[in-house]
Every structure is written in structure tokens, then in C-alpha cells.
Design an enzyme around this catalytic site. Sequence first.
Site, short mmCIF file in Angstrom:
data_model
loop_
_atom_site.label_atom_id
_atom_site.label_comp_id
_atom_site.label_asym_id
_atom_site.label_seq_id
_atom_site.Cartn_x
_atom_site.Cartn_y
_atom_site.Cartn_z
N GLU A 405 0.87 -1.19 0.00
CA GLU A 405 0.00 0.00 0.00
C GLU A 405 0.89 1.22 0.00
OE1 GLU A 405 -3.02 0.47 3.05
OE2 GLU A 405 -3.67 -1.61 2.79
C1 BGC Z 1 -5.54 0.84 5.22
C2 BGC Z 1 -6.31 1.05 3.92
C3 BGC Z 1 -6.75 2.48 3.79
C4 BGC Z 1 -5.57 3.41 3.98
C5 BGC Z 1 -5.93 4.86 3.88
C6 BGC Z 1 -4.50 1.90 5.43
O1 BGC Z 1 -4.00 1.85 6.71
O2 BGC Z 1 -4.95 -0.43 5.23
O3 BGC Z 1 -7.42 0.20 3.91
O4 BGC Z 1 -7.38 2.71 2.55
O5 BGC Z 1 -5.00 3.19 5.25
O6 BGC Z 1 -6.90 5.22 4.82
#
Ligand code: BGC
Length: 561
Positions: A405
Site C-alpha cells: 500500500e
Molecule cells: C488501510 C487502507 C486504507 C488506507 C488509507 C491503510 O492503513 O490499510 O485500507 O485505505 O489506510 O486510509
Amino acid sequence: FFFRERVKIIQILILFLCVHFSNFDRKMYHYGTFPEGFSWGISSSAYQIEGGWNADGKGPSIWDTFTQTTDTIPDKANGNVACESYNRLNEDLYMLRALRVKSYRFSLSWSRIFPDGTRKSLNQKGVDYYNRLIDGLIAYNIEPIVTIYHWDLPEALQKVYDWDKAEMIDIFNDYCDFCFATFGDRVKFWITINQPQTIGWSGYGLGNMPPNVKDPGYRPYIVAHNLIKAHAKAYHTYDDKYRQSQGGLISIALNADWAEPKDVSIRREVVAADRAMQFQLGWFAHPIFKNGDYPDALKWQVGNKSEIQGFPQSRLPSFTEEEKNFIKGTADVFCVNHYTTKIVSHITARLSPESYEYDWDFKEEEENDSPTTAIPNQKVVAWGLRRLLNWIKEEYGDPEIYITENGVATEAQTTWDDSDRVFFYKAYIDEALKAYELDGVTVKGYIATSLMDSFEWLNGYKVGFGLHHVDFSNPNRSRTPKYSAHFYYNIIKDNGFPFVLYFGQKVPFWSHLTRAPSSTCLLCPPHGLWQTTNGTSYGFLLTMAFFLPLFHKGQLCAVHD
Ligand code: BGC
């Protein structure tokens, strides 16, 4: 013991010094490409996009219960409908195809598959939905990267067991076992749990996320202990029963900010920054990737504080030797979620009340020179990603790393012109490239967050992380690509930021000369010029190829930050 401590401190100093002095020029833009087969992906998670909260037999999750009963989320928002992905699968697949991503990271809603959390309540319609999604991805050559549990625990399990009870380990394992057996013929990349640190701290310490338990000194440690064991058990189930026939890999997604010492020449600050890394990332990564046990910094801090506070034993639970052996090595690759960097300095924190947060003995500040975002404590500090990747490489013995992410929030009203996000990706992906090309970090994949604007947990719909805008006022939940979607498409197409040769001059590939908001370079194209279908404006390119050597003496304006 003192000798060991000293050796450890010297190691930490060397590590931070390496990270600081190994050719780290923050301002230089680096041109180059990622290795062949690099996994470019994009992410989402079930509760954030699916909607259909009680459709076709789905059971409620703790996020359904929380959002439907709380006033704390802006506009009392919830995920009842969200992006309606449960009914708009084809639209999601269309976006993914258009982006030409190599992978899609999404999560399974546990209570859509098992409404009461256990196998006996199996909901075939929920399984069918995920089968359609997985088959759709495979048909378009997009690798499914599946998170088994992204925070949305079935409400029925919360009522009876909860993550602070060890019974959850077997229950989670059985759910994972079902997922491997059902989807594992097509899914070759599993992530057991998303951000266990967030579950432990926000869910059971701060209590601002469900199950909203405010017990900062104990429960986060107990919950983390169970989550680590649950992850390890699921890993072994995959290893023992499925790996041979299915041949996939399995890991856990850990969140990590980069902790930059406030003053790198002061030993105490450097040690405090390392402690910050250990408390957030090492809490989980140390047992799983190193030796089955918590980092010394945690054992030492929590143990000492607990003793002074008069507890007969540390508030940090310990693993038996057998458990350590069971946990150690239970991830095939390193998956890290990264958003921002904090400036860290040493403090002596209060002793009462007992809290994970006071166990740290450091304080965090924002990095003042960096652009702010729609979430004020998530500043854009791209160079922190390169340092984080180097730290992971050094600390955990050069694992294969997937950035699972990375993304930035913009205000919800941002429709297509999200040039802040373009700047973010341009800068962060380049830092990942530097880590790979210049520092030799084994970066295997990058997953942008997120596919489209969606329910952003405690921020509701006030901000969006999406590369696509979703019109939440429209019953059709229409999806529109933003500027960043085009930009990311081009990065994927080029596999990074390559050079091309024009008249013997090395120039960066045209599609990446998009301007950051602060750019003053007159030779750079205005927004939109590169947005042709193939990502390149050839007429303009040729003209510039002719003029640039004249005006720029071959020194192209490569730095836009
Ligand atoms: C989460 C995501 C989220 C992102 C932004 C992360 O900590 O895993 O699901 O979209 O934060 O809020």
C-alpha cells in the site's frame, strides 16, 4: 549484557548512518526502470468498496455495527453501499483492465463467506462473488493478491471470542483453510492479515476503531500476540496442505512509517528512531522474519516499565521456545504498507496510565519541509520510503519486498485533477526505484492505494485515495479516471522512468515530464498534453527533442520537486 547492548547500539548507529550517507541525494530525480516482471498493482478492501452489507445472506461485521451506531465518522458515513462493488464487478474489472495493472490486491469479507464467522454458516453466494472476481482477473491476466482479513471481523465472532482470546487462532485458521481450498487453485499470493498493528492499537488501545476497546496498556499486546500466532498457524496450514499443489506464496501486510531521527548526530535520537521502527514494524516483523520473538527494544521498554509500575511480570506476553520456532520464518516475502514519515526524538514518557504509547519513550513530529495532504498528519515525504526499504533490507536480511500500500488522500471533491497525487506517485515510486537500482534493495512489487475513492474508515468519504473518482451522490456510483490514473498507466507501461535516446542525448521518456504543482520549468508540457491514448505526444516530443539540446545544453530539467 552491557556488551550486547553496546553492540546493538553500534549496529543501530551504523544502520542509520548507512541509510543516511549511502548516496542519498533527496533532490535528484532518478531515471531508470524496475526489473522485468515487476508486479505493478492497485488495491482496495472489502468493507471500503463492496457495499451490499446484508445482501444475499452476508452477516454483519464489526465495521457494519460500528458505523451504523456511531456519530464519530464524518457525516455518519458507513459502508452500507460504498462503491457498490458487490453489484458492479464488471465496472471494477474494466477499470483494472484499462489501467493495465499486473495485480489487484483486494480483501475477502469474512462474514460474506461465513456469516457467523465459522464454516457451518457458509454462504455460497458470497463465495460465488469472489469466484467471479478472481475468474475475471485471471481472464484479463491480472494476478489476484488476496488479503484474507482486512479488519472486518464477523460481528458474531466479536460477541463470543474477540482477538484477545486465543480461541480466535483456530477459528481464523479454519477460515483461511477454507479460502486456500476454495480459491487457491487461482490465487497464488495470499496476505493473511492487514496491518495487525492498527488492529491492536486503534482497535484495543486507542479504541477509535472497532471493537472500540480502550485498554492501551494491555490489550494491544495480547491481541498482537494472538494475531501473530494466528498468522503463523495459517502460514503452516498453507505450507503443509496447499503449497505443494498450489505453488503460491503467503505473507502478512505490515504498516510502517519511516522514523527519521530528529538529529542524526545525537546517539540518543538515533536509538529513539530505531525504537520507533521496532514498536510499529518490528513488533510483528521481528518474530516473523527474524527469530520468533519480539525485538529487544520492546522487551526491554515494556519489561522495565511494567516492573517500575509494580507488575509481577511484563505487560508484553512472551512466546515459548516451541512457539518461537513455529512463528519464525512464516512469510515468503515482506509486504509493507507505507504512507508517511515522522521525525522522532527521545523523551522520558509518563508511567501512568500504562500505555503502549508511553512505553515508547519517544515523541513524533511532522516533517515540516514536506507538502501536507488532506490528512494533515500524512505528509508527503517521499525520501522516507527509500530509507524504510533500506532499513528493512538491513534489518531482515534482504527479503523480497512488496510495497502493498502506498497512496495519498485528496479532498473528496477532487474529481479528475489530482495533480497532488501525480506528484506523490512520481516522487514515491522514484524513491522505490532508487532503493532498487542504487541501493540494491530487492523490491519486487508496488501496489498503489487505491483503485477508487471509497469508505476511508474514520475519515468516511471526506477524503479519497482513489486513482478513480466515484460519484457517491449518483445511484450508479459512476467511476471516472483521475489524472493520476493516466499517470500510473504510463509508469506501468514504461516499467518506471526510462531514458530514451534522441540525437545521442539521453532524455527522460516524455510521458513522465508531467509537472509537479510547484514546477517553474517553462519547457515542461502543460497538464494533459501527455494524456494521449498511447501516453505520448509525438509532434511535441520531436519539437522538444530539437530544441532541448539548444536551450538546455543537454541538461534536461529532470527535477520537478
Ligand atoms: C488501510 C487502507 C486504507 C488506507 C488509507 C491503510 O492503513 O490499510 O485500507 O485505505 O489506510 O486510509
